[in-house]
Design an enzyme around this catalytic site. Structure first.
Site, short mmCIF file in Angstrom:
data_model
loop_
_atom_site.label_atom_id
_atom_site.label_comp_id
_atom_site.label_asym_id
_atom_site.label_seq_id
_atom_site.Cartn_x
_atom_site.Cartn_y
_atom_site.Cartn_z
N TRP A 146 0.49 -1.32 0.03
CA TRP A 146 0.07 0.09 -0.19
C TRP A 146 1.02 1.41 -0.11
CZ3 TRP A 146 -5.02 1.21 -0.23
CH2 TRP A 146 -5.46 3.11 0.70
N ASP A 202 -0.21 9.14 0.69
CA ASP A 202 0.40 10.31 0.62
C ASP A 202 1.50 10.42 0.24
OD1 ASP A 202 -2.54 10.83 1.46
OD2 ASP A 202 -1.59 11.77 3.42
N SER A 208 0.59 11.83 8.17
CA SER A 208 1.25 12.76 7.21
C SER A 208 2.27 13.52 7.78
CB SER A 208 0.40 12.88 6.46
OG SER A 208 0.31 11.79 4.90
C1 FRU Z 1 -4.38 12.31 4.34
C2 FRU Z 1 -4.95 11.46 5.43
C3 FRU Z 1 -3.84 12.40 5.90
C4 FRU Z 1 -3.56 11.28 6.99
C5 FRU Z 1 -2.50 10.08 6.05
C6 FRU Z 1 -3.29 8.54 7.04
O1 FRU Z 1 -5.07 10.90 2.14
O2 FRU Z 1 -5.71 11.13 5.71
O3 FRU Z 1 -4.97 13.25 6.51
O4 FRU Z 1 -2.39 11.29 7.63
O5 FRU Z 1 -3.60 10.29 4.90
O6 FRU Z 1 -2.80 7.41 6.05
#
Ligand code: FRU
Length: 471
Positions: free
Chosen positions: A21, A24, A85
């Protein structure tokens, strides 16, 4: 390692690891001669679980070297269930990563940090959270974005507010350690009410330009349905004060989210987004990053995105170049293209503006994407793009002001096995996924649907997999 070479949907020039997987892009930073790109990653499977920061680096934006996992959840720790993220800065000879510390028993994700060694690898987590708690009145909180500001530092954190609106919360610091909360960044609403901006903003990003203009980008998220789409606000940055006008849609496609910015050493703003899978049960891998895009503002303040110029280095062989002067209703077929191609189109209209391009992915023409230009609008239809009943369908539009009587509309399409990124000359983009049954490549068919002549200039380059092949 799982082999993906036979998988007709595995991208060739779009970045991702060979398996499992990703979501971001994170922590994009130029450090010690390399572009560093981190990404949300589950190294154990193709689902969004137990998120780590994966890591690539590159000297030229074409050849990406996989590096060991940069951040992994610490059992029992503040990030026990995920290193969500964030962003990174290059400072004092190392990379400092700011990320969202995820625990299932906490509704917010406080800001945590980790420092690399001199190479930008071997991260050590800081023992204490950088921002342990969100301010009052916040219902969602994550995704720090840090940048240098005069002699200190600034940070945005994505949030949802109690009134049901998203926000980017602004902080400042002198030393990257102690942060002072300044309040939400002021950004206008859409007076027409048409551009929705979500109940929370994820991954806020800020680009400032030398002429004092600025661009705020955020990913719109909803409590019930989760990630939705990306919005941006153009504005100004004046002595640390920001003002942003109404929101506009940043990418018009259904499969583009959580883009992140990188300031290149030559001053360009580069941006990568996450393109999710648009079907269920995806096998051994899921998610892909878009190609790097250069982001600027047009004279009238709209964001303009074009593929990073470095990508021209992926072209191989002789391009296909042709000019089709089509009579009303004329249909023309082009040669077969490879699975990864860079296509430029210049469509010159007479009085009537009605033109189509069918991108066939099966020889019998059963599977295809349909792209149409009508006055002022580009439409892409993936209703027949895949025989897989789990593949998402739908029709999407993007503004195309050059599609007008007597004018020429210019388009660039980056097609790569299961992802299409469309760029218009005016800088609008549309990203979407589709799943052809075979890997035979594409056959393009142009169709002048107009009652007057239409001339189409086509230039197609096959794209090669960069050396140091990721597959
Ligand atoms: C965006 C998000 C962020 C979070 C991350 C978790 O796609 O939901 O807000 O930090 O992905 O994987």
């Amino acid at each position: 390692m799982v082999t993906t070479v036979q998988d007709p949907h595995f991208p060739q020039v779009h970045l991702r690891p060979p398996a499992n997987w990703i979501n971001d892009p994170n922590g994009l930073v130029f450090h010690d001669g390399y572009y560093h790109l981190f990404y949300q990653h589950n190294p154990a499977g193709p689902l969004h679980r137990h998120i780590h920061w994966g890591h690539f680096r590159s000297r030229d934006l074409l050849h990406w070297e996989p590096l060991p996992i940069a951040l992994a959840p610490t059992p029992e720790g503040e990030d026990a269930h995920g290193c969500f993220s964030g962003s990174a800065v290059s400072h004092d000879g190392r990379i400092t990563a700011f990320y969202s510390a995820y625990r299932e028993d906490r509704w917010y994700q406080p800001v945590a940090a980790a420092d690399s060694g001199p190479e930008g690898t071997d991260f050590t987590k800081r023992p204490d959270l950088v921002v342990p708690r969100p301010p009052h009145g916040v219902t969602t909180y994550r995704d720090p974005y840090v940048w240098r500001h005069t002699h200190g530092w600034r940070m945005l954190v994505g949030a949802g507010l109690r009134d049901g609106q998203g926000a980017a919360l602004l902080y400042e610091s002198d030393d990257l350690t102690t942060w002072r909360y300044l309040g939400p960044l002021p950004a206008a609403d859409d007076p027409s009410g048409r551009q929705h901006t979500g109940e929370a903003w994820e991954c806020p990003q800020l680009a400032t330009f030398d002429d004092g203009r600025a661009l705020l980008i955020a990913s719109a998220w909803y409590q019930r349905t989760g990630p939705s789409h990306v919005v941006s606000w153009s504005g100004t940055s004046d002595q640390g004060q920001y003002h942003f006008g109404p929101p506009t849609r940043f990418d018009h496609g259904p499969d583009f989210y959580a883009p992140a910015l990188l300031r290149a050493p030559d001053g360009r703003w580069l941006l990568w987004g996450w393109s999710w899978e648009a079907r269920g049960g995806t096998g051994t891998w899921a998610g892909v990053l878009t190609v790097p895009r250069e982001v600027t503002l047009t004279p009238d303040g709209r964001p303009r995105q074009v593929p990073a110029r470095e990508l021209e280095g992926l072209r191989t062989g002789q391009p296909l170049r042709t000019e089709i002067r089509a009579l009303p209703r004329e249909v023309n077929e082009l040669d077969r293209l490879a699975g990864a191609a860079d296509i430029r189109l210049r469509v010159s209209f007479g009085e009537d503006v009605a033109w189509g391009l069918r991108i066939n992915s099966s020889d019998d023409g059963e599977e295809h994407l349909d792209l149409r230009l009508s006055e002022g609008t580009l439409t892409i239809d993936r209703g027949r793009a895949s025989a897989d009943p789990q593949a998402h369908v739908g029709r999407y539009t993007m503004p195309m002001p050059q599609a007008a009587p007597g004018r020429t509309a210019e388009l660039r399409l980056l097609l790569d096995h299961s992802i299409l990124e469309i760029f218009s000359h005016s800088g609008e983009t549309l990203t979407l996924r589709y799943y052809p049954s075979s890997a035979q490549g594409w056959r393009l068919v142009t169709h002048n649907r107009a009652t007057t002549r239409t001339t189409t200039e086509v230039e197609v380059h096959t794209l090669r997999t960069p050396d140091g092949d990721r597959k």
